[in-house]
Design an enzyme around this catalytic site. Structure first.
Site, PDB file in Angstrom:
ATOM      1  N   ARG A   1      22.675  16.185  -4.375  1.00 55.65           N
ATOM      2  CA  ARG A   1      23.348  15.758  -3.149  1.00 55.65           C
ATOM      3  C   ARG A   1      22.971  16.632  -1.959  1.00 55.65           C
ATOM      4  O   ARG A   1      22.452  17.738  -2.129  1.00 55.65           O
ATOM      5  CB  ARG A   1      24.874  15.765  -3.331  1.00 55.65           C
TER       6      ARG A   1
ATOM      7  N   THR B   1      22.141  30.886  -2.079  1.00 53.76           N
ATOM      8  CA  THR B   1      21.364  29.683  -2.400  1.00 53.76           C
ATOM      9  C   THR B   1      20.397  29.338  -1.273  1.00 53.76           C
ATOM     10  O   THR B   1      20.771  29.370  -0.099  1.00 53.76           O
ATOM     11  CB  THR B   1      22.325  28.489  -2.616  1.00 53.76           C
TER      12      THR B   1
ATOM     13  N   LYS C   1      18.881  32.117  -5.083  1.00 57.53           N
ATOM     14  CA  LYS C   1      18.923  30.993  -6.039  1.00 57.53           C
ATOM     15  C   LYS C   1      18.250  29.804  -5.357  1.00 57.53           C
ATOM     16  O   LYS C   1      18.803  29.217  -4.418  1.00 57.53           O
ATOM     17  CB  LYS C   1      20.384  30.711  -6.389  1.00 57.53           C
TER      18      LYS C   1
ATOM     19  N   LYS D   1      17.100  26.113  -5.040  1.00 58.97           N
ATOM     20  CA  LYS D   1      17.389  24.769  -5.555  1.00 58.97           C
ATOM     21  C   LYS D   1      16.075  24.014  -5.683  1.00 58.97           C
ATOM     22  O   LYS D   1      15.269  23.979  -4.744  1.00 58.97           O
ATOM     23  CB  LYS D   1      18.324  24.031  -4.593  1.00 58.97           C
TER      24      LYS D   1
ATOM     25  N   ASP E   1      24.767  24.929 -16.907  1.00 60.58           N
ATOM     26  CA  ASP E   1      25.804  24.780 -15.876  1.00 60.58           C
ATOM     27  C   ASP E   1      26.547  23.462 -16.107  1.00 60.58           C
ATOM     28  O   ASP E   1      27.584  23.436 -16.779  1.00 60.58           O
ATOM     29  CB  ASP E   1      25.183  24.864 -14.471  1.00 60.58           C
TER      30      ASP E   1
ATOM     31  N   LYS F   1      32.410  28.019 -13.864  1.00 62.60           N
ATOM     32  CA  LYS F   1      32.942  27.683 -12.527  1.00 62.60           C
ATOM     33  C   LYS F   1      34.364  27.184 -12.709  1.00 62.60           C
ATOM     34  O   LYS F   1      34.621  26.320 -13.563  1.00 62.60           O
ATOM     35  CB  LYS F   1      32.127  26.551 -11.895  1.00 62.60           C
TER      36      LYS F   1
ATOM     37  N   CYS G   1      30.269  28.891  -8.314  1.00 62.29           N
ATOM     38  CA  CYS G   1      31.265  28.099  -7.588  1.00 62.29           C
ATOM     39  C   CYS G   1      30.646  26.778  -7.172  1.00 62.29           C
ATOM     40  O   CYS G   1      29.433  26.620  -7.214  1.00 62.29           O
ATOM     41  CB  CYS G   1      31.741  28.848  -6.343  1.00 62.29           C
TER      42      CYS G   1
ATOM     43  N   ASP H   1      27.270  33.912  -8.514  1.00 62.67           N
ATOM     44  CA  ASP H   1      26.756  32.949  -7.528  1.00 62.67           C
ATOM     45  C   ASP H   1      27.967  32.495  -6.725  1.00 62.67           C
ATOM     46  O   ASP H   1      28.497  31.407  -6.919  1.00 62.67           O
ATOM     47  CB  ASP H   1      26.054  31.789  -8.258  1.00 62.67           C
TER      48      ASP H   1
ATOM     49  N   ASP I   1      28.406  32.382  -3.204  1.00 69.11           N
ATOM     50  CA  ASP I   1      27.766  32.546  -1.897  1.00 69.11           C
ATOM     51  C   ASP I   1      28.325  31.676  -0.786  1.00 69.11           C
ATOM     52  O   ASP I   1      27.885  31.792   0.360  1.00 69.11           O
ATOM     53  CB  ASP I   1      26.264  32.243  -2.039  1.00 69.11           C
TER      54      ASP I   1
HETATM   55  C1  LIG Z   1      27.334  26.887  -4.112  1.00 71.50           C
HETATM   56  C2  LIG Z   1      26.656  27.446  -5.334  1.00 71.50           C
HETATM   57  N1  LIG Z   1      25.717  28.438  -4.981  1.00 71.50           N
HETATM   58  C3  LIG Z   1      25.935  26.356  -6.070  1.00 71.50           C
HETATM   59  O1  LIG Z   1      24.759  26.252  -5.945  1.00 71.50           O
HETATM   60  N2  LIG Z   1      26.671  25.557  -6.835  1.00 71.50           N
HETATM   61  C4  LIG Z   1      26.040  24.403  -7.388  1.00 71.50           C
HETATM   62  C5  LIG Z   1      26.840  23.165  -7.229  1.00 71.50           C
HETATM   63  C6  LIG Z   1      27.361  23.043  -5.825  1.00 71.50           C
HETATM   64  C7  LIG Z   1      27.774  21.695  -5.342  1.00 71.50           C
HETATM   65  O2  LIG Z   1      26.990  20.750  -5.399  1.00 71.50           O
HETATM   66  O3  LIG Z   1      28.879  21.674  -4.800  1.00 71.50           O
HETATM   67  C8  LIG Z   1      25.491  24.628  -8.748  1.00 71.50           C
HETATM   68  O4  LIG Z   1      25.461  25.754  -9.249  1.00 71.50           O
HETATM   69  O5  LIG Z   1      24.986  23.700  -9.330  1.00 71.50           O
HETATM   70 MG   LIG Z   2      24.122  24.970 -10.952  1.00 71.93          MG
END
Ligand SMILES: C[C@H](N)C(=O)N[C@H](CCC(=O)O)C(=O)O
Ligand SMILES: [Mg+2]
Length: 364
Positions: free
Chosen positions: A24, A135, A160, A162, A243, A267, A295, A321, A323
């Site tokens: 997303r 992130t 981190k 993505k 995760d 989380k 989170c 994590d 952040d």
């Molecule tokens: C915010 C955190 N660093 C993060 O990346 N969390 C994501 C999911 C966050 C979301 O889409 O609200 C994760 O670890 O996948």
């Molecule tokens: Mg994740």
């Protein structure tokens, strides 16, 4: 200390830059905030974001669950009955983990306030100074490199990245960021379920062969594909983290027993709050398994609750994590933990230490 009212509000905070994952893209953090008010004048705060693509929760489902299912079980109950209350909240309905988390965070906040102690001390103590990663959203290569450089300049030593959008392009993204920050920051990846097992093995091996050192790779494949995740874990050197595949203690036991992954991301919005997060950390500890506390994209209410859990569960929890406050344009939460780039400090005020929340829109 008895709960005499349950109030709900909405809290929306703009991000510095859009948050983009394989699942997303969002420009705001937006939470349902729950406030449990007591006959002693105390308020316990909790929050729930709507991460529908991961937990299935929406703002509407969170509000409905809290109003119709949890509130009748909370009113006129004593906060000192914490364990019974959290058991009843968890047993009242299946799923709805974000709504459960919001209520549990508020209950633990009150419980700690009733002992006049910060939450992490009630959970067992620990170090009040923590360090988080930050992130870097999946994007054009130049944007990711610029965001990574900027994060390093802000003092972050763990980034981190993505990925999970297109595995061929992901390899280029990772190599570009790696060469830009090599020696200055450690990289972890989060594919948010975007890769397939065989292509993931080839991609990770090609990065390993090219000398790209990665701390870990989070959720490379679909949440339900435990065999796929194990297939990858057995074939690469880089540690694999589960995760979206794990929500509660039962899934964690499965992942550990079957050696599906090497590390677990706890989380609160997946576990349904603090009680199950504590259980997961204890189960992981029994098997000498490492955990990260992470989170969702959520306000600092829940991030702070997670930080208290992380402090109390160190060293089983060895990675953070947390952040989101660093991704937001401002923090509307006054009091409580302080966030300064990579540094999180839990202060000594009772509970979560929240004094007030600016810009909160109360729901009728
Ligand atoms: C915010 C955190 N660093 C993060 O990346 N969390 C994501 C999911 C966050 C979301 O889409 O609200 C994760 O670890 O996948
Ligand atoms: Mg994740």
């Amino acid at each position: 200390m008895k709960i005499v009212d349950v109030k709900l509000g909405m809290l929306k905070v703009p991000l510095i830059t859009p948050f983009k994952t394989a699942l997303r893209t969002v420009e705001y953090v937006e939470d349902v905030v729950v406030m449990l008010e007591t006959d002693t004048g105390h308020i316990g705060y909790g929050n729930a974001p709507a991460t529908a693509v991961i937990t299935g929760d929406t703002h509407g489902s969170v509000i409905e669950a809290i109003r119709t299912v949890f509130t009748p079980r909370l009113l006129n109950r004593s906060v000192s009955d914490l364990n019974r209350l959290t058991r009843e909240v968890n047993a009242a309905m299946i799923n709805n983990t974000s709504a459960k988390a919001a209520v549990e965070i508020a209950l633990y906040d009150l419980f700690a306030q009733s002992y006049n102690a910060p939450l992490y001390r009630i959970l067992g103590g620990g170090d009040n100074s923590l360090t988080t990663d930050i992130t870097v959203s999946v994007d054009y290569i130049d944007k990711m490199v610029a965001d990574a450089e900027n994060a390093v300049e802000r003092g972050f030593e763990i980034l981190k990245l993505k990925v999970g959008k297109d595995i061929g392009l992901d390899i280029e993204r990772i190599k570009a960021v790696y060469s830009a920050v090599k020696g200055r920051a450690l990289l972890r990846l989060d594919a948010n379920q975007g890769w397939r097992p065989k292509e993931a093995v080839l991609a990770i091996r090609s990065l390993e062969d090219a000398g790209v050192m990665l701390e870990l790779i989070e959720q490379p494949v679909k949440a339900a594909d435990l065999e796929g995740m194990r297939y990858i874990s057995e074939r690469v050197k880089t540690p694999i983290m589960a995760d979206e595949s794990i929500f509660g203690p039962l899934e964690v036991m499965e992942v550990i027993r079957r050696r599906v992954a090497d590390i677990i991301n706890i989380k609160l919005m997946k576990t349904g709050g603090i009680s199950s997060a504590l259980k997961i950390a204890d189960i992981a500890g029994l098997y000498d398994f490492e955990c990260m506390v992470g989170c969702m994209l959520e306000t600092s209410i829940g991030v702070s609750a997670a930080a208290h859990v992380a402090a109390a569960k160190s060293p089983v929890v060895s990675k953070l994590d947390l952040d989101v406050p660093s991704l937001c344009q401002y923090d509307p939460v006054v009091g409580g933990a302080t966030y300064k780039d990579a540094d999180i400090i839990l202060n000594e005020t009772p509970g979560l230490g929240i004094e007030k929340i600016e810009g909160l829109q109360l729901l009728k």
